[in-house]
Scaffold this motif. Structure first.
Motif, PDB file in Angstrom:
ATOM      1  N   GLU A 256       0.807  -1.199  -0.118  1.00  0.00           N
ATOM      2  CA  GLU A 256      -0.084   0.028   0.044  1.00  0.00           C
ATOM      3  C   GLU A 256       0.937   1.211   0.009  1.00  0.00           C
ATOM      4  OE1 GLU A 256      -3.425   1.377  -0.798  1.00  0.00           O
ATOM      5  OE2 GLU A 256      -3.829  -0.580   0.342  1.00  0.00           O
ATOM      6  N   TRP A 269      -7.157   1.047  -0.338  1.00  0.00           N
ATOM      7  CA  TRP A 269      -6.767  -0.354   0.470  1.00  0.00           C
ATOM      8  C   TRP A 269      -7.063  -1.580  -0.244  1.00  0.00           C
ATOM      9  CZ3 TRP A 269      -3.639   0.924   4.272  1.00  0.00           C
ATOM     10  CH2 TRP A 269      -3.950   2.179   4.829  1.00  0.00           C
ATOM     11  N   GLU A 270      -7.311  -1.335  -1.882  1.00  0.00           N
ATOM     12  CA  GLU A 270      -7.473  -2.607  -2.382  1.00  0.00           C
ATOM     13  C   GLU A 270      -6.206  -3.592  -2.415  1.00  0.00           C
ATOM     14  OE1 GLU A 270      -9.485  -1.322  -6.291  1.00  0.00           O
ATOM     15  OE2 GLU A 270      -8.972   0.457  -5.472  1.00  0.00           O
ATOM     16  N   THR A 272      -3.962  -3.839  -0.129  1.00  0.00           N
ATOM     17  CA  THR A 272      -3.869  -4.545   1.178  1.00  0.00           C
ATOM     18  C   THR A 272      -5.182  -5.750   1.301  1.00  0.00           C
ATOM     19  OG1 THR A 272      -3.188  -2.284   2.151  1.00  0.00           O
ATOM     20  CG2 THR A 272      -4.109  -4.088   3.615  1.00  0.00           C
ATOM     21  N   TRP A 273      -6.169  -5.500   0.785  1.00  0.00           N
ATOM     22  CA  TRP A 273      -7.131  -6.677   0.703  1.00  0.00           C
ATOM     23  C   TRP A 273      -6.775  -7.656  -0.196  1.00  0.00           C
ATOM     24  CZ3 TRP A 273     -10.398  -7.226   4.362  1.00  0.00           C
ATOM     25  CH2 TRP A 273     -11.159  -6.269   4.955  1.00  0.00           C
ATOM     26  N   VAL A 276      -4.644  -9.541   2.167  1.00  0.00           N
ATOM     27  CA  VAL A 276      -5.329 -10.188   3.209  1.00  0.00           C
ATOM     28  C   VAL A 276      -6.185 -11.467   2.746  1.00  0.00           C
ATOM     29  CG1 VAL A 276      -7.511  -9.830   4.875  1.00  0.00           C
ATOM     30  CG2 VAL A 276      -5.484  -8.111   4.502  1.00  0.00           C
ATOM     31  N   LEU A 277      -6.634 -11.287   1.640  1.00  0.00           N
ATOM     32  CA  LEU A 277      -7.445 -12.444   1.020  1.00  0.00           C
ATOM     33  C   LEU A 277      -6.337 -13.574   0.615  1.00  0.00           C
ATOM     34  CD1 LEU A 277      -9.774 -13.714  -0.442  1.00  0.00           C
ATOM     35  CD2 LEU A 277      -9.453 -12.499  -2.649  1.00  0.00           C
ATOM     36  N   LEU A 320      -8.103  -6.804  -7.700  1.00  0.00           N
ATOM     37  CA  LEU A 320      -7.793  -5.805  -6.460  1.00  0.00           C
ATOM     38  C   LEU A 320      -6.434  -4.957  -6.692  1.00  0.00           C
ATOM     39  CD1 LEU A 320      -8.538  -8.086  -3.402  1.00  0.00           C
ATOM     40  CD2 LEU A 320     -10.028  -6.138  -4.139  1.00  0.00           C
TER      41      LEU A 320
END
Length: 349
Positions: A256, A269-270, A272-273, A276-277, A320
């Motif tokens: 990010e 925050w895409e 980052t997601w 996370v995914l 993302l």
């Protein structure tokens, strides 16, 4: 272009002074919290300095090398761990270890403590220079193909951007490790990648094949400490699950930071997601392996699990990661910057 070069010179002068302070002063302070406090101003400085570089290629590369990799190594150094500990007697080696993403092979010639770089009569094999030239040639062909992007289907363009990312990272890592190969004659360096397309699972891709120096830094800085703590709380069998998830979240935050430098807009925050995914999916994969594969109840063949893992990464990255870059016109910015660099060298010659 000239102002950008001036900013680059200032950045490396300040970086050298900061690392000199870490080497000559912080290294003499007791490890742990006292040394961490002494190093914190350097970590803060290295986090913000690259933002004075506005170009995509130079700027993003320096955020990666200094704000991420060098800072993670300094964090480890505060606790007397990682590639900076124990500090070598030669300051040049300390700078190389901090800023150059390389790792010496264990079975290679050892660099003895106190040995001066540039010594040795063995011929230097400029393999990283050849690799960098090779990747630069392929990137040039990609840039040339972008002149005809209006004729490409959007999915074809997305595939080209995937290759662009892969080649750019390989080129960056090769260039950043060239000083280490030149200054340490006789040593063999570990590869930066390990055939990512041959990954058999998400865990295999992220842990053992993709961007190995980053994986190693994350493993030492985030994964291992959290796994040690979680082992005491939930036991060793499942201790890797929170450690893996925290590692991917940390990687997401650092990506990010790179994206913020590239886009210069409020984070969405895409990216980052995305990580996370990936962390959740890798944890699910580890859980299923322990429950099913380890007990021989079920095993998916590598010919199926490998392509599924790569398809997962490609689809989620396209959703993302690349969508955000395209929405902010980063592809056009990159092409424009490349053409400006070509024009600059034409005028210089």
């Amino acid at each position: 272009m000239e102002s950008e070069l001036n900013n680059l010179i200032k950045l490396w002068v300040l970086t050298t002074f900061s690392l000199s302070y870490s080497y000559h002063i912080s290294a003499k302070i007791s490890k742990g919290f006292p040394r961490l406090v002494s190093i914190f101003p350097v970590i803060f400085l290295l986090s913000i300095l690259p933002f004075n570089i506005h170009g995509f290629h130079l700027g993003a590369a320096h955020v990666f090398v200094l704000s991420w990799m060098a800072n993670f190594k300094l964090l480890l150094f505060a606790f007397d761990r990682g590639p900076l500990s124990p500090p070598p007697e030669n300051f040049i080696l300390f700078i190389l270890a901090a800023c150059s993403p390389f790792k010496i092979k264990e079975n290679s010639v050892k660099v003895l403590k106190g040995e001066t770089p540039f010594q040795g009569n063995e011929p230097r094999v400029p393999s990283l220079i050849l690799e960098a030239v090779n990747k630069a040639s392929l990137l040039t062909l990609l840039f040339y193909s972008y002149n005809f992007k209006q004729y490409f289907h959007k999915h074809v363009l997305l595939i080209l951007y995937f290759f662009h990312t892969f080649l750019s990272i390989q080129f960056l890592l090769a260039v950043a490790a060239i000083p280490a190969q030149i200054c340490l004659p006789g040593v063999e360096l570990e590869p930066q990648f390990n055939a990512p397309v041959r990954a058999t699972s998400l865990q295999d891709f992220w842990g053992r094949r993709w961007n190995l120096r980053v994986s190693e830094a994350l493993r030492l800085t985030i994964y291992s400490p959290i796994k040690t703590i979680s082992s005491r709380v939930i036991g060793s069998r499942w201790a890797s699950l929170p450690a893996v998830f925290a590692t991917f979240v940390s990687s997401g935050f650092m990506h990010e930071l790179i994206y913020y430098h590239i886009i210069r807009k409020k984070p969405t925050w895409e990216i980052t997601w995305f990580f996370v995914l990936q962390g959740v999916l890798v944890d699910i994969e580890i859980f299923l392996k322990k429950k099913l594969v380890a007990t021989e109840k079920f095993r998916l063949h590598e010919a199926i699990s490998g392509p599924l893992a790569l398809a997962n990464i490609a689809l989620t990255a396209g959703w993302l990661s690349y969508t955000q870059l395209l929405r902010n016109g980063v592809d056009e910015k990159v092409i424009k910057e490349f053409n400006a660099i070509v024009e600059f060298f034409k005028r210089s010659t």
